[in-house]
Design a protein around this motif. Sequence first.
Motif, PDB file in Angstrom:
ATOM      1  N   ARG A 187     -31.225 -60.816  19.356  1.00 15.49           N
ATOM      2  CA  ARG A 187     -30.235 -61.776  19.433  1.00 15.49           C
ATOM      3  C   ARG A 187     -29.021 -60.888  20.342  1.00 15.49           C
ATOM      4  NH1 ARG A 187     -29.833 -65.768  16.057  1.00 15.49           N
ATOM      5  NH2 ARG A 187     -31.315 -64.749  14.747  1.00 15.49           N
ATOM      6  N   ARG A 188     -28.570 -61.844  21.195  1.00 14.18           N
ATOM      7  CA  ARG A 188     -27.668 -61.067  22.156  1.00 14.18           C
ATOM      8  C   ARG A 188     -26.192 -61.516  21.524  1.00 14.18           C
ATOM      9  NH1 ARG A 188     -27.254 -62.928  28.365  1.00 14.18           N
ATOM     10  NH2 ARG A 188     -26.253 -64.582  27.453  1.00 14.18           N
ATOM     11  N   LEU A 189     -25.485 -60.496  21.037  1.00 16.88           N
ATOM     12  CA  LEU A 189     -24.309 -60.581  20.404  1.00 16.88           C
ATOM     13  C   LEU A 189     -23.274 -60.399  21.340  1.00 16.88           C
ATOM     14  CD1 LEU A 189     -24.895 -58.495  17.240  1.00 16.88           C
ATOM     15  CD2 LEU A 189     -25.464 -60.901  17.397  1.00 16.88           C
ATOM     16  N   THR A 190     -22.921 -59.704  22.209  1.00 17.89           N
ATOM     17  CA  THR A 190     -22.234 -59.811  23.335  1.00 17.89           C
ATOM     18  C   THR A 190     -22.756 -59.456  24.724  1.00 17.89           C
ATOM     19  OG1 THR A 190     -21.611 -57.269  23.181  1.00 17.89           O
ATOM     20  CG2 THR A 190     -20.499 -58.679  21.744  1.00 17.89           C
ATOM     21  N   ALA A 191     -21.850 -59.875  25.621  1.00 21.30           N
ATOM     22  CA  ALA A 191     -22.427 -59.977  27.145  1.00 21.30           C
ATOM     23  C   ALA A 191     -21.419 -60.160  28.295  1.00 21.30           C
ATOM     24  CB  ALA A 191     -23.699 -60.794  27.450  1.00 21.30           C
ATOM     25  N   HIS A 227     -24.916 -56.337  24.115  1.00 24.43           N
ATOM     26  CA  HIS A 227     -25.215 -55.642  22.824  1.00 24.43           C
ATOM     27  C   HIS A 227     -26.077 -56.674  22.165  1.00 24.43           C
ATOM     28  CE1 HIS A 227     -23.904 -55.033  18.366  1.00 24.43           C
ATOM     29  NE2 HIS A 227     -25.091 -54.798  18.388  1.00 24.43           N
ATOM     30  N   CYS A 228     -27.371 -56.157  21.767  1.00 24.87           N
ATOM     31  CA  CYS A 228     -28.285 -56.902  21.272  1.00 24.87           C
ATOM     32  C   CYS A 228     -28.842 -56.448  19.847  1.00 24.87           C
ATOM     33  CB  CYS A 228     -29.637 -56.899  22.288  1.00 24.87           C
ATOM     34  SG  CYS A 228     -29.503 -57.947  23.865  1.00 24.87           S
ATOM     35  N   ARG A 229     -28.977 -57.079  19.048  1.00 15.93           N
ATOM     36  CA  ARG A 229     -29.640 -57.067  17.681  1.00 15.93           C
ATOM     37  C   ARG A 229     -30.944 -57.473  17.642  1.00 15.93           C
ATOM     38  NH1 ARG A 229     -25.591 -57.694  13.713  1.00 15.93           N
ATOM     39  NH2 ARG A 229     -24.918 -55.736  14.102  1.00 15.93           N
ATOM     40  N   LEU A 230     -31.917 -56.374  17.203  1.00 19.41           N
ATOM     41  CA  LEU A 230     -33.170 -57.083  17.025  1.00 19.41           C
ATOM     42  C   LEU A 230     -33.528 -57.031  15.443  1.00 19.41           C
ATOM     43  CD1 LEU A 230     -33.297 -55.172  19.806  1.00 19.41           C
ATOM     44  CD2 LEU A 230     -35.772 -55.188  19.280  1.00 19.41           C
ATOM     45  N   GLU A 231     -33.904 -58.394  15.060  1.00 20.74           N
ATOM     46  CA  GLU A 231     -34.255 -58.643  13.777  1.00 20.74           C
ATOM     47  C   GLU A 231     -35.803 -59.001  13.320  1.00 20.74           C
ATOM     48  OE1 GLU A 231     -31.823 -62.071  13.186  1.00 20.74           O
ATOM     49  OE2 GLU A 231     -29.911 -60.650  13.419  1.00 20.74           O
ATOM     50  N   ARG A 232     -36.112 -58.912  12.050  1.00 18.16           N
ATOM     51  CA  ARG A 232     -37.439 -59.183  11.542  1.00 18.16           C
ATOM     52  C   ARG A 232     -37.340 -60.668  11.531  1.00 18.16           C
ATOM     53  NH1 ARG A 232     -39.050 -55.316   7.325  1.00 18.16           N
ATOM     54  NH2 ARG A 232     -37.818 -57.016   6.068  1.00 18.16           N
ATOM     55  N   ALA A 233     -38.521 -61.409  12.293  1.00 16.44           N
ATOM     56  CA  ALA A 233     -38.203 -62.936  12.213  1.00 16.44           C
ATOM     57  C   ALA A 233     -38.376 -63.502  10.937  1.00 16.44           C
ATOM     58  CB  ALA A 233     -39.551 -63.376  13.226  1.00 16.44           C
ATOM     59  N   GLY A 234     -39.351 -62.985  10.121  1.00 13.65           N
ATOM     60  CA  GLY A 234     -39.261 -63.729   8.855  1.00 13.65           C
ATOM     61  C   GLY A 234     -38.033 -63.610   7.940  1.00 13.65           C
ATOM     62  N   ASP A 235     -37.388 -62.620   7.741  1.00 12.25           N
ATOM     63  CA  ASP A 235     -36.208 -62.682   6.818  1.00 12.25           C
ATOM     64  C   ASP A 235     -35.014 -62.151   7.777  1.00 12.25           C
ATOM     65  OD1 ASP A 235     -36.708 -60.003   7.496  1.00 12.25           O
ATOM     66  OD2 ASP A 235     -37.559 -59.336   5.326  1.00 12.25           O
ATOM     67  N   ALA A 290     -29.045 -52.314  19.968  1.00 16.27           N
ATOM     68  CA  ALA A 290     -28.887 -51.678  21.301  1.00 16.27           C
ATOM     69  C   ALA A 290     -27.794 -52.132  22.047  1.00 16.27           C
ATOM     70  CB  ALA A 290     -30.277 -52.183  22.126  1.00 16.27           C
ATOM     71  N   PHE A 291     -27.095 -51.276  22.777  1.00 12.79           N
ATOM     72  CA  PHE A 291     -26.008 -51.434  23.627  1.00 12.79           C
ATOM     73  C   PHE A 291     -26.416 -50.937  25.142  1.00 12.79           C
ATOM     74  CE2 PHE A 291     -24.483 -50.616  19.477  1.00 12.79           C
ATOM     75  CZ  PHE A 291     -23.386 -51.571  19.441  1.00 12.79           C
ATOM     76  N   THR A 292     -26.442 -51.730  26.039  1.00 10.38           N
ATOM     77  CA  THR A 292     -27.027 -51.555  27.479  1.00 10.38           C
ATOM     78  C   THR A 292     -25.862 -51.834  28.532  1.00 10.38           C
ATOM     79  OG1 THR A 292     -29.230 -52.273  26.449  1.00 10.38           O
ATOM     80  CG2 THR A 292     -28.917 -52.119  28.989  1.00 10.38           C
ATOM     81  N   HIS A 293     -25.905 -50.758  29.417  1.00 10.09           N
ATOM     82  CA  HIS A 293     -25.166 -50.964  30.811  1.00 10.09           C
ATOM     83  C   HIS A 293     -26.280 -51.142  31.774  1.00 10.09           C
ATOM     84  CE1 HIS A 293     -21.909 -49.134  33.391  1.00 10.09           C
ATOM     85  NE2 HIS A 293     -22.398 -50.396  33.858  1.00 10.09           N
ATOM     86  N   ARG A 294     -26.082 -52.065  32.666  1.00 14.00           N
ATOM     87  CA  ARG A 294     -27.386 -52.392  33.579  1.00 14.00           C
ATOM     88  C   ARG A 294     -26.526 -52.390  34.986  1.00 14.00           C
ATOM     89  NH1 ARG A 294     -32.941 -52.286  32.596  1.00 14.00           N
ATOM     90  NH2 ARG A 294     -33.151 -54.651  33.071  1.00 14.00           N
ATOM     91  N   VAL A 295     -26.927 -51.805  35.994  1.00 13.50           N
ATOM     92  CA  VAL A 295     -26.409 -51.920  37.564  1.00 13.50           C
ATOM     93  C   VAL A 295     -27.563 -52.887  38.269  1.00 13.50           C
ATOM     94  CG1 VAL A 295     -25.224 -50.025  37.269  1.00 13.50           C
ATOM     95  CG2 VAL A 295     -27.316 -49.795  38.107  1.00 13.50           C
ATOM     96  N   PHE A 296     -27.273 -53.264  39.126  1.00 12.75           N
ATOM     97  CA  PHE A 296     -27.921 -54.446  39.875  1.00 12.75           C
ATOM     98  C   PHE A 296     -28.226 -53.759  41.546  1.00 12.75           C
ATOM     99  CE2 PHE A 296     -25.225 -57.724  37.828  1.00 12.75           C
ATOM    100  CZ  PHE A 296     -26.161 -57.454  36.594  1.00 12.75           C
ATOM    101  N   ARG A 297     -29.456 -53.800  41.819  1.00 13.62           N
ATOM    102  CA  ARG A 297     -29.853 -53.067  43.102  1.00 13.62           C
ATOM    103  C   ARG A 297     -29.665 -54.380  44.213  1.00 13.62           C
ATOM    104  NH1 ARG A 297     -35.552 -50.351  43.641  1.00 13.62           N
ATOM    105  NH2 ARG A 297     -34.862 -50.349  45.686  1.00 13.62           N
TER     106      ARG A 297
END
Length: 275
Positions: free
Chosen positions: A233-237, A247-255, A262-269
């Motif tokens: 689930r992407r919470l901020t971008a 900022h993504c949150r990974l959750e168990r699908a069932g509950d 995860a907080f990620t900073h990406r650069v583009f080639r």
Amino acid sequence: MPQLSLTGLSEIWLLKELGHRHWMGLARLAGRTVPDFRAADGTPVYAAFRALSVEQADFASLGENDRLTIRSEVRRISRTQCASRHELTCQERPVGTVQLVSAFVRRAPGGGNHTVARVPLEEFPAPDVSPAGWAGTGGESLAARAAAFRTRGATPDAGFGWGRKTDATAATFDPCPSQDFNGAGFLYFSSFIAFIDRAEWQAGGRTALLATTHRREVYFHGNIDPGEGVVVRRLTADWRACEGVHHCRLERAGDGIPLADAFTHRVFRPLDRAP
């Protein structure tokens, strides 16, 4: 070639390699030749990763026939946790630093990955609470930042702070036992990263075809059993001309139980070659 991806050094390959180095380093730290750790009743004990940081990464600069040098160090930081730091260079040029924090865990007898609990092991040197040079830009260690997030919801420092709230865009994945789980039966930590990157791609990453990680910080909360799904689930971008953060949150699908943040900073080639 397995060490490379379209965007340079493969982050997934690298994390698998560093996970192995961390595990073998724990064996050496305990004076063992192999990492066969067990509780008092003989139940296997494993090192489950609790936090990951990638800093100042320049993976896109690495290509065929380059020589990557990895200098690794492992330390015990508490009764149940150990940490490793891995300095990456290419011909003495820094290309990134990775830190891993793990906790010793065991499953309840007859239980699955929902029954994991921490276990203290006494065969290690005394904890080194704050190894010199291991703190982040805010002065806190990775383990301390992960603990602050779990207890107070404190996010990492301003390096990830310019994301804006999104509509919680979600992607669901069905992990494959032969690809995404390790030999101990856990969804391996590098698979979490792979799902995040796939979710990024599905949510519009095609506008950044050659995105590569500059910085990433992940706090792991739980695991799943084979057959269970994972929701990313992407919470901020925020995406800009040459870079983006999310900022993504990974959750168990069932509950909906949180598995990781995860907080990620990406650069583009530049698109200087076709896929």
